[in-house]
Design a protein around this motif. Structure first.
Motif, short mmCIF file in Angstrom:
data_model
loop_
_atom_site.label_atom_id
_atom_site.label_comp_id
_atom_site.label_asym_id
_atom_site.label_seq_id
_atom_site.Cartn_x
_atom_site.Cartn_y
_atom_site.Cartn_z
N HIS A 43 22.63 40.71 -4.39
CA HIS A 43 23.60 40.70 -3.29
C HIS A 43 23.72 42.42 -3.20
O HIS A 43 23.62 42.76 -2.02
N HIS A 47 22.73 45.53 -0.21
CA HIS A 47 23.51 46.48 0.39
C HIS A 47 22.97 47.91 0.41
O HIS A 47 23.13 48.58 0.99
N TYR A 81 35.93 39.90 6.44
CA TYR A 81 35.03 40.61 5.35
C TYR A 81 33.85 39.60 5.41
O TYR A 81 32.80 40.02 5.67
N GLU A 87 27.51 41.69 5.04
CA GLU A 87 27.85 40.56 3.97
C GLU A 87 27.13 39.17 4.35
O GLU A 87 26.76 38.53 3.33
N ALA A 90 23.70 39.44 2.99
CA ALA A 90 23.88 39.57 1.55
C ALA A 90 24.08 38.26 1.04
O ALA A 90 23.42 37.68 -0.05
N TYR A 91 25.13 37.74 1.53
CA TYR A 91 25.48 36.19 1.07
C TYR A 91 24.47 35.38 1.18
O TYR A 91 24.17 34.35 0.56
ZN LIG Z 1 28.82 42.37 -0.52
#
Ligand SMILES: [Zn+2]
Length: 112
Positions: A43, A47, A81, A87, A90-91
């Motif tokens: 993850h 980033h 968020y 995100e 990444a998730y």
């Molecule tokens: Zn993250």
């Protein structure tokens, strides 16, 4: 380049002002409160890739912009968020073991 990984740090705790942060990526560093799983490391490396593509500074500007946009539209801190494109990528991809080898540049744009 390889990220520099720092585990068992208090820095994420001090940065948990708006939301609880367990790990933070400040190119080229990945800093976490605890020992990270392979999934969490993946993850954070996603980033790192996003930050490299955006010369780091534009990543942070856009990150805050997308978060504020969610807040203005009435989301909770956590919802805002989870709605940040960086995100979302990444998730959604952190469980894919092959993702970092196959990821295309600026793949985060698919999550706007
Ligand atoms: Zn993250």
């Amino acid at each position: 380049m390889k990220p520099i990984i720092i585990q068992n740090s208090n820095i994420p705790k001090y940065l948990s002002i708006f939301i609880s942060i367990s790990a933070i990526t400040l190119f080229p560093f990945i800093i976490s409160r605890d020992e990270m799983s392979d999934v969490t490391i993946r993850h954070e490396i996603i980033h790192i890739e996003q930050q490299r593509e955006l010369f780091v500074i534009f990543f942070y500007i856009l990150y805050v912009w997308y978060w504020l946009r969610g807040k203005v539209s009435g989301m909770t801190n956590d919802e805002a968020y989870m709605n940040i494109p960086f995100e979302k990528e990444a998730y959604q991809k952190m469980h894919d073991e092959n993702y970092l080898e196959t990821r295309e540049n600026h793949a985060w744009k698919n999550y706007i």
